[in-house]
Design an enzyme around this catalytic site. Structure first.
Site: not given
Ligand SMILES: [Zn+2]
Length: 296
Positions: A2-3, A102, A121, A170
């Site tokens: 998921p984002e 699950h 999973r 950076r």
């Protein structure tokens, strides 16, 4: 995976259906769901029992529930971090709803419903962690395991000027900086490519050669594209069912860069390209997003 917008959708669902309730009973199934809790699942269930959920919070892709102590035994400053992993889901259901195959954690709530953690999973899991002051400012607290994770662009604590300055100090590549969680969090590969396309910048541009305005522009686009995704993904918990299985309808309809190799750029018509970058794929328009002349 998921984002950020999907995690935020889950957080909002939990905020409206779980915050303010007490865990009147906690059942954990199997060892994996509590594998980050070294004393084991029975101890974790015991520590969560009778706790009140006082807030649902998020930073980047990390989601946590702030817990108050029980009336009998107050415990302050702890959070239940919910690692969604690849396929974790949170569901709020009636207790007599059929149990998912699950479902690894079932929390009986004081309003008579159940919060269920379902993870096909099993990369996800639950972890009870102390809350500590947020080193990135904002006067808030964060779970002790994420003190190194910088605020994400949708947070109030996000300081766009400071992040822009840090990126330009950076000597790194722009996409690498966007994915660096010590600078800012929550921008995954998909949103980085979308933000870069909108800003017309190639991800390999060196950050120390960019203007402050260009960096602010790409950060603004990152926030914008995630906010739009949030608007598209925010409808799913009318049914009290929160799905975080990754790509939703938004992705198929609205992506301008990600996954569009060989298709015409929606701005200039040039065929989009796919390049390998940081062991992942990057998608860009070779005309709108010119590669830097000297790759460094
Ligand atoms: Zn183009």
């Amino acid at each position: 995976m998921p984002e950020l917008p999907e995690v935020e959708v889950v957080r909002r669902g939990v905020a409206s259906h779980v915050v303010g309730r007490t865990f009147t009973q906690v059942q954990l199934t199997g060892l994996r769901v509590a594998r980050r809790h070294l004393p084991g699942p029975l101890d974790l269930a015991d520590r969560l029992h009778d706790r009140v959920v006082s807030a649902a919070r998020r930073r980047g892709k990390y989601l946590w529930l702030e817990l108050d102590g029980s009336a009998a035994e107050p415990v302050a400053g702890e959070a239940l971090v919910i690692h969604l992993g690849m396929s974790g889901q949170l569901l709020v259901e009636a207790p007599d709803a059929p149990r998912e195959k699950h479902a690894h954690a079932i929390f009986d709530l004081s309003d008579g419903r159940q919060l269920r953690f379902v993870d096909q999973r099993t990369f996800g899991g639950l972890q009870l962690v102390s809350l500590v002051p947020d080193a990135f400012g904002g006067g808030s607290t964060v779970p002790a395991i994420i003190t190194h994770i910088a605020p994400d662009p949708l947070e109030a604590a996000f300081d766009q000027q400071a992040v822009s300055r840090a990126m330009r100090r950076r000597h790194t590549q722009l996409k690498r900086a966007l994915l660096d969680q010590s600078l800012l969090s929550g921008i995954g590969n998909i949103y980085a490519d979308e933000a870069l396309w909108r800003a017309r910048l190639h991800g390999e541009r060196p950050t120390d050669k960019l203007t402050a305005a260009a960096v602010r522009d790409v950060l603004g686009h990152a926030r914008e594209v995630m906010t739009e995704a949030l608007g598209h993904g925010g409808t799913s918990f009318d049914s009290l069912y929160v799905n975080v299985n990754g790509a939703g309808g938004y992705f198929e309809r609205s992506l301008n860069a990600y996954g569009r190799q060989g298709k015409p750029c929606r701005r200039c018509g040039t065929l989009m390209v796919r390049e390998s970058f940081m062991n992942r794929s990057s998608f860009s328009c070779p005309r709108c997003q010119r590669r830097p002349r000297v790759s460094s």
